[in-house]
Design a protein around this motif. Structure first.
Motif, PDB file in Angstrom:
ATOM      1  N   ALA A 105       0.832  -1.205   0.000  1.00  0.00           N
ATOM      2  CA  ALA A 105       0.000   0.000   0.000  1.00  0.00           C
ATOM      3  C   ALA A 105       0.861   1.248   0.000  1.00  0.00           C
ATOM      4  O   ALA A 105       0.605   2.199  -0.746  1.00  0.00           O
ATOM      5  CB  ALA A 105      -0.939  -0.008   1.203  1.00  0.00           C
ATOM      6  N   GLU A 106       1.914   1.229   0.840  1.00  0.00           N
ATOM      7  CA  GLU A 106       2.803   2.385   0.896  1.00  0.00           C
ATOM      8  C   GLU A 106       3.511   2.601  -0.434  1.00  0.00           C
ATOM      9  O   GLU A 106       3.630   3.728  -0.915  1.00  0.00           O
ATOM     10  CB  GLU A 106       3.837   2.208   2.014  1.00  0.00           C
ATOM     11  CG  GLU A 106       3.283   2.327   3.415  1.00  0.00           C
ATOM     12  CD  GLU A 106       2.711   1.005   3.929  1.00  0.00           C
ATOM     13  OE1 GLU A 106       2.428   0.928   5.131  1.00  0.00           O
ATOM     14  OE2 GLU A 106       2.564   0.055   3.127  1.00  0.00           O
ATOM     15  N   VAL A 107       3.976   1.501  -1.027  1.00  0.00           N
ATOM     16  CA  VAL A 107       4.692   1.608  -2.300  1.00  0.00           C
ATOM     17  C   VAL A 107       3.769   2.133  -3.393  1.00  0.00           C
ATOM     18  O   VAL A 107       4.175   2.947  -4.231  1.00  0.00           O
ATOM     19  CB  VAL A 107       5.284   0.245  -2.691  1.00  0.00           C
ATOM     20  CG1 VAL A 107       5.860   0.298  -4.106  1.00  0.00           C
ATOM     21  CG2 VAL A 107       6.383  -0.159  -1.699  1.00  0.00           C
ATOM     22  N   GLU A 108       2.522   1.709  -3.391  1.00  0.00           N
ATOM     23  CA  GLU A 108       1.562   2.199  -4.394  1.00  0.00           C
ATOM     24  C   GLU A 108       1.334   3.691  -4.247  1.00  0.00           C
ATOM     25  O   GLU A 108       1.238   4.420  -5.250  1.00  0.00           O
ATOM     26  CB  GLU A 108       0.240   1.439  -4.252  1.00  0.00           C
ATOM     27  CG  GLU A 108       0.313  -0.008  -4.729  1.00  0.00           C
ATOM     28  CD  GLU A 108      -0.974  -0.774  -4.477  1.00  0.00           C
ATOM     29  OE1 GLU A 108      -1.944  -0.141  -3.994  1.00  0.00           O
ATOM     30  OE2 GLU A 108      -1.006  -1.975  -4.767  1.00  0.00           O
ATOM     31  N   VAL A 109       1.250   4.181  -3.014  1.00  0.00           N
ATOM     32  CA  VAL A 109       1.085   5.622  -2.781  1.00  0.00           C
ATOM     33  C   VAL A 109       2.300   6.376  -3.286  1.00  0.00           C
ATOM     34  O   VAL A 109       2.189   7.409  -3.953  1.00  0.00           O
ATOM     35  CB  VAL A 109       0.847   5.896  -1.285  1.00  0.00           C
ATOM     36  CG1 VAL A 109       0.958   7.392  -0.990  1.00  0.00           C
ATOM     37  CG2 VAL A 109      -0.516   5.377  -0.858  1.00  0.00           C
ATOM     38  N   ILE A 110       3.493   5.865  -2.969  1.00  0.00           N
ATOM     39  CA  ILE A 110       4.734   6.512  -3.404  1.00  0.00           C
ATOM     40  C   ILE A 110       4.826   6.520  -4.926  1.00  0.00           C
ATOM     41  O   ILE A 110       5.153   7.540  -5.545  1.00  0.00           O
ATOM     42  CB  ILE A 110       5.947   5.792  -2.795  1.00  0.00           C
ATOM     43  CG1 ILE A 110       5.976   6.003  -1.281  1.00  0.00           C
ATOM     44  CG2 ILE A 110       7.243   6.275  -3.431  1.00  0.00           C
ATOM     45  CD1 ILE A 110       6.958   5.107  -0.563  1.00  0.00           C
TER      46      ILE A 110
ATOM     47  N   THR B 127      10.321  15.643  -1.337  1.00  0.00           N
ATOM     48  CA  THR B 127       9.738  14.407  -1.857  1.00  0.00           C
ATOM     49  C   THR B 127      10.503  13.191  -1.349  1.00  0.00           C
ATOM     50  O   THR B 127       9.908  12.196  -0.921  1.00  0.00           O
ATOM     51  CB  THR B 127       9.738  14.423  -3.396  1.00  0.00           C
ATOM     52  OG1 THR B 127       8.981  15.545  -3.852  1.00  0.00           O
ATOM     53  CG2 THR B 127       9.127  13.155  -3.946  1.00  0.00           C
ATOM     54  N   ALA B 128      11.839  13.263  -1.381  1.00  0.00           N
ATOM     55  CA  ALA B 128      12.645  12.164  -0.859  1.00  0.00           C
ATOM     56  C   ALA B 128      12.378  11.951   0.628  1.00  0.00           C
ATOM     57  O   ALA B 128      12.295  10.814   1.105  1.00  0.00           O
ATOM     58  CB  ALA B 128      14.128  12.448  -1.087  1.00  0.00           C
ATOM     59  N   ARG B 129      12.241  13.042   1.360  1.00  0.00           N
ATOM     60  CA  ARG B 129      11.969  12.929   2.802  1.00  0.00           C
ATOM     61  C   ARG B 129      10.610  12.296   3.049  1.00  0.00           C
ATOM     62  O   ARG B 129      10.459  11.435   3.926  1.00  0.00           O
ATOM     63  CB  ARG B 129      12.042  14.319   3.445  1.00  0.00           C
ATOM     64  CG  ARG B 129      11.770  14.310   4.935  1.00  0.00           C
ATOM     65  CD  ARG B 129      12.251  15.581   5.594  1.00  0.00           C
ATOM     66  NE  ARG B 129      11.545  16.773   5.187  1.00  0.00           N
ATOM     67  CZ  ARG B 129      12.052  17.752   4.448  1.00  0.00           C
ATOM     68  NH1 ARG B 129      13.294  17.651   3.981  1.00  0.00           N
ATOM     69  NH2 ARG B 129      11.347  18.810   4.141  1.00  0.00           N
TER      70      ARG B 129
ATOM     71  N   ALA C 287      10.868   8.617   2.385  1.00  0.00           N
ATOM     72  CA  ALA C 287      11.624   7.945   3.441  1.00  0.00           C
ATOM     73  C   ALA C 287      10.797   7.755   4.692  1.00  0.00           C
ATOM     74  O   ALA C 287      10.838   6.695   5.324  1.00  0.00           O
ATOM     75  CB  ALA C 287      12.892   8.742   3.758  1.00  0.00           C
ATOM     76  N   THR C 288      10.023   8.764   5.072  1.00  0.00           N
ATOM     77  CA  THR C 288       9.235   8.655   6.303  1.00  0.00           C
ATOM     78  C   THR C 288       8.069   7.686   6.138  1.00  0.00           C
ATOM     79  O   THR C 288       7.684   7.005   7.091  1.00  0.00           O
ATOM     80  CB  THR C 288       8.712  10.034   6.738  1.00  0.00           C
ATOM     81  OG1 THR C 288       7.971  10.639   5.666  1.00  0.00           O
ATOM     82  CG2 THR C 288       9.858  10.948   7.121  1.00  0.00           C
ATOM     83  N   ILE C 289       7.520   7.605   4.934  1.00  0.00           N
ATOM     84  CA  ILE C 289       6.459   6.621   4.685  1.00  0.00           C
ATOM     85  C   ILE C 289       7.011   5.209   4.821  1.00  0.00           C
ATOM     86  O   ILE C 289       6.447   4.354   5.517  1.00  0.00           O
ATOM     87  CB  ILE C 289       5.829   6.827   3.292  1.00  0.00           C
ATOM     88  CG1 ILE C 289       5.003   8.111   3.260  1.00  0.00           C
ATOM     89  CG2 ILE C 289       4.946   5.629   2.923  1.00  0.00           C
ATOM     90  CD1 ILE C 289       4.481   8.462   1.875  1.00  0.00           C
TER      91      ILE C 289
ATOM     92  N   ALA D 163       6.128  16.917   5.972  1.00  0.00           N
ATOM     93  CA  ALA D 163       7.031  16.046   6.732  1.00  0.00           C
ATOM     94  C   ALA D 163       8.295  16.842   7.055  1.00  0.00           C
ATOM     95  O   ALA D 163       9.362  16.574   6.524  1.00  0.00           O
ATOM     96  CB  ALA D 163       7.371  14.786   5.948  1.00  0.00           C
ATOM     97  N   PRO D 164       8.201  17.845   7.944  1.00  0.00           N
ATOM     98  CA  PRO D 164       9.343  18.737   8.184  1.00  0.00           C
ATOM     99  C   PRO D 164      10.414  18.085   9.052  1.00  0.00           C
ATOM    100  O   PRO D 164      10.139  17.201   9.860  1.00  0.00           O
ATOM    101  CB  PRO D 164       8.699  19.921   8.917  1.00  0.00           C
ATOM    102  CG  PRO D 164       7.548  19.307   9.655  1.00  0.00           C
ATOM    103  CD  PRO D 164       7.024  18.217   8.751  1.00  0.00           C
ATOM    104  N   LEU D 165      11.631  18.555   8.848  1.00  0.00           N
ATOM    105  CA  LEU D 165      12.721  18.175   9.729  1.00  0.00           C
ATOM    106  C   LEU D 165      12.588  18.942  11.041  1.00  0.00           C
ATOM    107  O   LEU D 165      11.983  20.024  11.088  1.00  0.00           O
ATOM    108  CB  LEU D 165      14.063  18.494   9.081  1.00  0.00           C
ATOM    109  CG  LEU D 165      14.372  17.716   7.804  1.00  0.00           C
ATOM    110  CD1 LEU D 165      15.552  18.323   7.073  1.00  0.00           C
ATOM    111  CD2 LEU D 165      14.645  16.257   8.128  1.00  0.00           C
ATOM    112  N   ASP D 166      13.142  18.403  12.117  1.00  0.00           N
ATOM    113  CA  ASP D 166      13.064  19.070  13.409  1.00  0.00           C
ATOM    114  C   ASP D 166      13.697  20.453  13.313  1.00  0.00           C
ATOM    115  O   ASP D 166      14.821  20.609  12.819  1.00  0.00           O
ATOM    116  CB  ASP D 166      13.791  18.256  14.488  1.00  0.00           C
ATOM    117  CG  ASP D 166      13.126  16.908  14.748  1.00  0.00           C
ATOM    118  OD1 ASP D 166      11.986  16.712  14.301  1.00  0.00           O
ATOM    119  OD2 ASP D 166      13.758  16.052  15.393  1.00  0.00           O
TER     120      ASP D 166
END
Length: 461
Positions: free
Chosen positions: A28-33, A348-350, A353-355, A448-451
């Motif tokens: 499911a995650e891969v399909e979203v990505i 987008t890469a971030r 990665a988080t997904i 999906a922000p960085l700290d």
């Protein structure tokens, strides 16, 4: 011993790049990505190759868009791209290898290797070159120098240009990204190793790790399977002479090779633990402030966990490699389109990665709203923050934003009367509001922000 470790890593990496045998839980995650990347890189335009690894298993390895628009050649996962500044970590690792071999001390003033530098450079050490805290200016921003950017330059000529340009700040007091820092590091590598820069890196790293599709661009000639770079439009990219990137962005590569490198480096097959830790640690300025750059790597935290990234940008090429140590997730993206950064290649890469790491659940495809012109007109106008400005207008029932860099207008979609996003990339959004004084504001933000990573607030004029 180090070569044996590297050889063992090469064997391990063969399995790393194999497809997942049973990844049903992640389908499911891969399909979203995959759907998101398909939107970001349309099939009829320049695009990107993307490789996603989790705990040694390939979750996604696919090309999106065209490697060559004129010939309608699709991008393959194994296509070669210019890695640009992603290659700075190769140079940094080579410097650390010389440190481990007792040939170099990071606190040595660079005057020892370049005796003719001005007195203002006395406090520039090797470490400050690694961290971009030397104060050396980015010569590529000089208008006069840019006129010569298509000509061959030796590393010494780049050094001479840097010497002729005043320091931006006293060494160690400020962070200022400048690729010339890494040109000097490449020159130091040659002095201390007695080898050509590219020969030393090949012998120490690329050959033992099996990185057979990583090329030193300046001497490689025609590179098999290399994609065509494009400016916005798309138009064929007009590229500077590759000699300008000596030490700071000299290599073309594939996602597979960049993942091989990341697994080997971060897995301890390239450097000793203390050296790797130094590469992955943020620089500290003289006033105690930390900046998100280590040695060739950009260390951040995401939800309190280490998040390491490396970016590269050169005419028509863009690259982003991220690594989340806790979940052993690696995302490598390489693009041949100047359109891709405006839609947020790093973000987008971030997000990918988080997904995959499980720290950010997949979001459904957003459903845009149709807003009345009167509502949209409330957002129109000029918004500024310091010397930066963005202009919004309403046209054809859509809110549009103008980028100051190229003057182009980009349409936005509305999630609500106060939140908008790019059609090609819903991760990067704009939120409208008002400040304490009641003045209208706008702020870009990433879902999906960085700290500690927050874009400035722009005030409507």
């Amino acid at each position: 011993m180090q070569l044996l470790k590297a050889a063992s890593a090469a064997i391990l990496l063969t399995s790393v790049l194999m497809p997942a045998a049973n990844a049903a839980a992640s389908n499911a995650e891969v399909e979203v990505i995959d759907a998101e990347l398909t939107r970001l890189f349309p099939a009829n335009r320049p695009g990107a190759a993307v490789l996603v690894i989790k705990d040694g298993v390939t979750m996604l390895n696919k090309g999106y868009g065209l490697a060559n628009v004129e010939l309608n050649v699709p991008i393959r996962p194994d296509h070669v791209f210019h890695a640009a500044s992603v290659g700075k970590q190769f140079t940094a690792a080579a410097i650390m290898k010389l440190v481990e071999d007792g040939k170099l001390n990071l606190q040595t003033p660079i005057r020892q290797y370049f005796p003719n530098v001005p007195a203002a450079w006395n406090d520039i050490t090797v470490e400050r070159l690694l961290q971009h805290t030397s104060g050396i200016a980015n010569v590529f921003t000089d208008a006069g120098f840019r006129k010569q950017a298509f000509e061959e330059h030796t590393p010494q000529q780049l050094l001479d240009q840097a010497i002729a340009t005043p320091l931006l700040a006293p060494p160690g007091t400020a962070y200022a990204y400048s690729s010339v820092n890494y040109t000097l590091l490449g020159m130091i590598i040659e002095q201390l190793s007695g080898e050509k820069y590219e020969a030393y890196l090949a012998r120490q790293f690329f050959v033992p790790l099996g990185m057979t599709h990583t090329y030193f661009i300046h001497t490689a000639g025609l590179i098999k399977d290399m994609v065509t770079p494009y400016e916005r439009g798309p138009q064929l990219a007009v590229r500077w002479n590759s000699s300008l990137l000596f030490g700071g962005g000299s290599y073309a590569s594939t996602n597979a090779d960049l993942v091989r490198w990341t697994v080997a480096l971060q897995g301890g097959a390239v450097l000793k633990p203390a050296s790797l830790k130094a590469m992955n640690t943020q620089a500290t300025l003289q006033n105690g402030r930390r900046v998100p750059y280590g040695y060739g790597i950009r260390p951040y935290t995401l939800a309190g966990q280490p998040y390491l990234r490396s970016s590269g940008d050169v005419q028509g090429f863009h690259a982003e490699v991220v690594y989340i140590p806790q979940s052993k997730v690696i995302v490598s993206m390489m693009s041949n389109s100047d359109d891709s950064p405006q839609f947020g290649l790093p973000s987008t890469a971030r997000r990918i990665a988080t997904i995959v790491a499980g720290s950010s659940p997949p979001l459904p495809t957003p459903t845009p709203q149709t807003l009345a012109d009167g509502v949209l007109q409330q957002r129109a106008g000029v918004y500024t923050q310091g010397n930066e400005r963005y202009t919004y207008q309403v046209k054809d029932g859509r809110l549009q934003v103008q980028y100051p860099a190229d003057g182009k207008w980009l349409p936005l979609l509305a999630l609500s009367p106060t939140e908008f996003y790019y059609e090609a990339n819903s991760n990067f959004r704009i939120r409208f509001g008002s400040g304490a004084d009641g003045r209208a504001t706008s702020q870009w933000f990433d879902i999906a922000p960085l700290d500690g990573d927050a874009d400035p607030v722009f005030i409507k004029q």
